[in-house]
Design an enzyme around this catalytic site. Structure first.
Site, PDB file in Angstrom:
ATOM      1  N   THR A  77       0.827  -1.218   0.000  1.00 26.58           N
ATOM      2  CA  THR A  77       0.000   0.000   0.000  1.00 26.58           C
ATOM      3  C   THR A  77       0.856   1.260   0.000  1.00 26.58           C
ATOM      4  OG1 THR A  77      -0.023  -0.097   2.404  1.00 26.58           O
ATOM      5  CG2 THR A  77      -1.922  -1.053   1.278  1.00 26.58           C
ATOM      6  N   GLY A  78       2.165   1.116   0.146  1.00 27.77           N
ATOM      7  CA  GLY A  78       3.050   2.282   0.327  1.00 27.77           C
ATOM      8  C   GLY A  78       3.444   2.937  -0.976  1.00 27.77           C
ATOM      9  N   MET A  79       4.210   4.007  -0.856  1.00 27.44           N
ATOM     10  CA  MET A  79       4.708   4.767  -2.017  1.00 27.44           C
ATOM     11  C   MET A  79       5.456   3.835  -2.971  1.00 27.44           C
ATOM     12  SD  MET A  79       4.241   8.160  -1.752  1.00 27.44           S
ATOM     13  CE  MET A  79       4.319   8.623  -3.390  1.00 27.44           C
ATOM     14  N   LYS A 100      24.829   6.220   3.995  1.00 26.08           N
ATOM     15  CA  LYS A 100      24.486   5.193   2.990  1.00 26.08           C
ATOM     16  C   LYS A 100      25.145   5.550   1.660  1.00 26.08           C
ATOM     17  CE  LYS A 100      19.871   4.985   4.910  1.00 26.08           C
ATOM     18  NZ  LYS A 100      18.491   5.417   4.659  1.00 26.08           N
ATOM     19  N   HIS A 116      14.908  12.301  -7.508  1.00 31.79           N
ATOM     20  CA  HIS A 116      16.059  12.876  -6.811  1.00 31.79           C
ATOM     21  C   HIS A 116      17.042  13.439  -7.838  1.00 31.79           C
ATOM     22  CE1 HIS A 116      14.468  11.039  -3.324  1.00 31.79           C
ATOM     23  NE2 HIS A 116      15.309  10.044  -3.134  1.00 31.79           N
ATOM     24  N   GLY A 143      10.624  10.208  -1.496  1.00 30.11           N
ATOM     25  CA  GLY A 143      11.639   9.334  -0.900  1.00 30.11           C
ATOM     26  C   GLY A 143      11.398   9.074   0.577  1.00 30.11           C
ATOM     27  N   ARG A 181      21.693  -3.979   3.784  1.00 32.62           N
ATOM     28  CA  ARG A 181      22.582  -3.532   2.697  1.00 32.62           C
ATOM     29  C   ARG A 181      24.066  -3.686   2.993  1.00 32.62           C
ATOM     30  NH1 ARG A 181      19.322   1.945   1.874  1.00 32.62           N
ATOM     31  NH2 ARG A 181      17.502   1.112   0.765  1.00 32.62           N
ATOM     32  N   CYS A 198      17.965   4.708  -2.792  1.00 37.45           N
ATOM     33  CA  CYS A 198      17.581   5.332  -4.076  1.00 37.45           C
ATOM     34  C   CYS A 198      18.653   6.280  -4.611  1.00 37.45           C
ATOM     35  CB  CYS A 198      16.247   6.069  -3.915  1.00 37.45           C
ATOM     36  SG  CYS A 198      16.041   6.887  -2.335  1.00 37.45           S
ATOM     37  N   GLN A 249      16.653  15.936  -2.828  1.00 40.90           N
ATOM     38  CA  GLN A 249      15.822  14.738  -2.840  1.00 40.90           C
ATOM     39  C   GLN A 249      14.323  15.022  -2.717  1.00 40.90           C
ATOM     40  OE1 GLN A 249      19.393  12.184  -0.721  1.00 40.90           O
ATOM     41  NE2 GLN A 249      17.312  11.446  -0.469  1.00 40.90           N
TER      42      GLN A 249
HETATM   43  N1  LIG Z   1      10.338   6.082  -1.145  1.00 44.68           N
HETATM   44  C1  LIG Z   1      11.472   5.792  -1.750  1.00 44.68           C
HETATM   45  O1  LIG Z   1      11.934   6.468  -2.695  1.00 44.68           O
HETATM   46  C2  LIG Z   1      12.258   4.611  -1.325  1.00 44.68           C
HETATM   47  C3  LIG Z   1      13.343   4.257  -2.104  1.00 44.68           C
HETATM   48  C4  LIG Z   1      14.089   3.143  -1.739  1.00 44.68           C
HETATM   49  C5  LIG Z   1      13.726   2.437  -0.625  1.00 44.68           C
HETATM   50  N2  LIG Z   1      12.658   2.809   0.135  1.00 44.68           N
HETATM   51  C6  LIG Z   1      12.323   1.986   1.298  1.00 44.68           C
HETATM   52  O2  LIG Z   1      11.110   1.312   1.054  1.00 44.68           O
HETATM   53  C7  LIG Z   1      10.370   1.157   2.262  1.00 44.68           C
HETATM   54  C8  LIG Z   1       8.965   1.733   2.105  1.00 44.68           C
HETATM   55  O3  LIG Z   1       9.063   3.101   1.762  1.00 44.68           O
HETATM   56  P1  LIG Z   1       7.801   3.932   1.264  1.00 44.68           P
HETATM   57  O4  LIG Z   1       8.350   5.225   0.833  1.00 44.68           O
HETATM   58  O5  LIG Z   1       6.984   3.142   0.326  1.00 44.68           O
HETATM   59  O6  LIG Z   1       6.986   4.121   2.655  1.00 44.68           O
HETATM   60  P2  LIG Z   1       5.416   4.306   2.909  1.00 44.68           P
HETATM   61  O7  LIG Z   1       4.775   5.039   1.789  1.00 44.68           O
HETATM   62  O8  LIG Z   1       5.314   4.879   4.267  1.00 44.68           O
HETATM   63  O9  LIG Z   1       4.835   2.797   2.929  1.00 44.68           O
HETATM   64  C9  LIG Z   1       5.178   1.874   3.924  1.00 44.68           C
HETATM   65  C10 LIG Z   1       4.564   0.527   3.607  1.00 44.68           C
HETATM   66  O10 LIG Z   1       4.994  -0.433   4.579  1.00 44.68           O
HETATM   67  C11 LIG Z   1       3.858  -1.071   5.158  1.00 44.68           C
HETATM   68  N3  LIG Z   1       4.159  -1.461   6.530  1.00 44.68           N
HETATM   69  C12 LIG Z   1       4.490  -0.674   7.564  1.00 44.68           C
HETATM   70  N4  LIG Z   1       4.690  -1.406   8.671  1.00 44.68           N
HETATM   71  C13 LIG Z   1       4.468  -2.703   8.332  1.00 44.68           C
HETATM   72  C14 LIG Z   1       4.499  -3.940   9.021  1.00 44.68           C
HETATM   73  N5  LIG Z   1       4.807  -3.991  10.326  1.00 44.68           N
HETATM   74  N6  LIG Z   1       4.215  -5.071   8.345  1.00 44.68           N
HETATM   75  C15 LIG Z   1       3.891  -5.031   7.034  1.00 44.68           C
HETATM   76  N7  LIG Z   1       3.856  -3.888   6.314  1.00 44.68           N
HETATM   77  C16 LIG Z   1       4.124  -2.739   6.972  1.00 44.68           C
HETATM   78  C17 LIG Z   1       2.768  -0.013   5.065  1.00 44.68           C
HETATM   79  O11 LIG Z   1       1.488  -0.621   5.208  1.00 44.68           O
HETATM   80  P3  LIG Z   1       0.201   0.231   5.729  1.00 44.68           P
HETATM   81  O12 LIG Z   1      -0.334   0.989   4.552  1.00 44.68           O
HETATM   82  O13 LIG Z   1      -0.716  -0.841   6.192  1.00 44.68           O
HETATM   83  O14 LIG Z   1       0.679   1.118   6.833  1.00 44.68           O
HETATM   84  C18 LIG Z   1       3.034   0.509   3.646  1.00 44.68           C
HETATM   85  O15 LIG Z   1       2.545  -0.404   2.700  1.00 44.68           O
HETATM   86  C19 LIG Z   1      11.217   1.809   3.346  1.00 44.68           C
HETATM   87  O16 LIG Z   1      11.994   0.816   3.951  1.00 44.68           O
HETATM   88  C20 LIG Z   1      12.081   2.780   2.575  1.00 44.68           C
HETATM   89  O17 LIG Z   1      13.300   3.036   3.232  1.00 44.68           O
HETATM   90  C21 LIG Z   1      11.910   3.875  -0.194  1.00 44.68           C
END
Ligand SMILES: NC(=O)c1ccc[n+]([C@@H]2O[C@H](COP(=O)([O-])OP(=O)(O)OC[C@H]3O[C@@H](n4cnc5c(N)ncnc54)[C@H](OP(=O)(O)O)[C@@H]3O)[C@@H](O)[C@H]2O)c1
Length: 329
Positions: A9-11, A205, A234, A157, A97, A126, A153
């Site tokens: 469901t996340g970004m 990182k 970014h 992100g 990582r 990223c 950024q």
């Molecule tokens: N955004 C970027 O550009 C980017 C790039 C590289 C890596 N990342 C990494 O990717 C990850 C997610 O980032 P995001 O930006 O997508 O964050 P986000 O939009 O806040 O989404 C977080 C996701 O994780 C789920 N979640 C949270 N706690 C959980 C749990 N205990 N068990 C199962 N699912 C859980 C959330 O579900 P709910 O909707 O139910 O809360 C949601 O689907 C992070 O580790 C981040 O460091 C992000």
């Protein structure tokens, strides 16, 4: 192939589903996972709705691949449980990582390090991914000596909540603050939390991951990471000192022949990479390629990529594709 998408469901998770669909990844069963509060809700994949299940149900389904984008704590706790069940985990968080027993992979650069034994594979940060896509080919040719990177950024992100903060601030509404300050009309020299020697974790990182991916710790790298009120990707200003002399035309040729990199560099027509342009695209764009006139063997350039695509989802799906194509899962 059964594929679990953890954090669906996340970004990143939402873009992950889109990228899996666009690239027609061979999925026979999609298993979306999110936090407890989302269990039972639906996500869309290929016009169909799929019900979000719990982590334990996903592990019990024994998927061949699980792609995690749900934060470091979740990965630390659950990736080993999937791996024990025989699943290969591709993890987007920073949890694994720098673990010397785990591979950190950008497929265009080092997919060949992967083996069947790798059950938890780390997707780099990223900002690191777009940086090494450019540093990799140039290192091979001219040998890196020192790199100075400053990032600009996107709020995407930081995740969904940060995009909500920016959008609310743009409308003049009260916003729940993910950042310590307003981000609209602002620039925060602060990505992730402060850590050793007054660097942020994001900067650390960026300073460590490229060496592991390039398999080369003979060069120095320093970073300043800045959050800006931008959503499409970014940007990075990069100053690169080489051990060897280079030719600017040759640099452009090397980069334009690098798969996944697009040279966008025609200043006479105001052509250069920008987040507005990179949004939704998989390539890493590079421009403003010019000599650093202050010292020899040194180059300045500007790199932009969509952090949710090549910086996260696309890179993870490319790893999955490599595993499938090479019978590693
Ligand atoms: N955004 C970027 O550009 C980017 C790039 C590289 C890596 N990342 C990494 O990717 C990850 C997610 O980032 P995001 O930006 O997508 O964050 P986000 O939009 O806040 O989404 C977080 C996701 O994780 C789920 N979640 C949270 N706690 C959980 C749990 N205990 N068990 C199962 N699912 C859980 C959330 O579900 P709910 O909707 O139910 O809360 C949601 O689907 C992070 O580790 C981040 O460091 C992000």
């Amino acid at each position: 192939m059964k594929v679990a998408v953890v954090g669906s469901t996340g970004m990143v998770g939402q873009v992950m589903l889109k990228v899996l669909e666009e690239r027609n990844f061979p999925i026979t069963e999609l298993i979306p996972v999110a936090s407890e509060k989302s269990i039972g809700k639906k996500v869309k994949y290929k016009q169909e709705e799929f019900t979000i299940v719990s982590m334990n149900d996903a592990i019990a389904a024994k998927p061949e691949i699980a792609i995690f984008s749900a934060g470091g704590g979740t990965s630390l706790e659950f990736a080993p449980l999937f791996a024990e069940a025989g699943t290969t985990v591709i993890d987007n968080s920073s949890a694994w990582r720098m673990d010397p027993t785990k591979k950190l992979v950008v497929p265009e650069i080092n997919a060949d390090v992967l083996t069947k034994e790798d059950k938890i594979i780390a997707n780099p940060n990223c900002s690191t991914i777009q940086l090494v896509m450019v540093l990799g080919p140039l290192n091979k040719k001219y040998d890196l000596k020192r790199v100075i990177v400053s990032t600009y950024q996107s709020v995407t992100g930081t995740g969904k909540a940060a995009v909500d903060q920016l959008n609310a601030e743009i409308k003049g509404e009260d916003a729940e603050k993910v950042y310590p300050y307003q981000i609209f009309k602002n620039a925060l020299p602060h990505c992730d939390v402060f850590a050793d020697d007054d660097y942020t974790k994001e900067e650390i990182k960026l300073m460590k991951e490229p060496k592991k991916i390039l398999g080369d710790d003979t060069f120095n790298l320093t970073a300043t990471a800045v959050r800006v009120p931008v959503q499409g990707g970014h940007s990075e200003s990069v100053n690169i000192e080489f051990e060897n002399e280079f030719d600017l035309d040759e640099v452009r040729k090397i980069l334009s022949e690098t798969p996944g990199v697009v040279v966008m560099d025609n200043v006479k027509n105001n052509e250069y990479p920008m987040p507005l342009y990179s949004e939704g695209k998989d390539e890493v764009f590079v421009g403003r390629i010019r000599r650093d006139l202050s010292q020899p063997k040194t180059l300045n350039l500007w790199i932009v990529a969509d952090n949710l695509r090549k910086g996260a989802a696309t890179n993870a799906v490319q790893i999955a594709e490599y595993l499938v194509e090479n019978n590693l899962v």
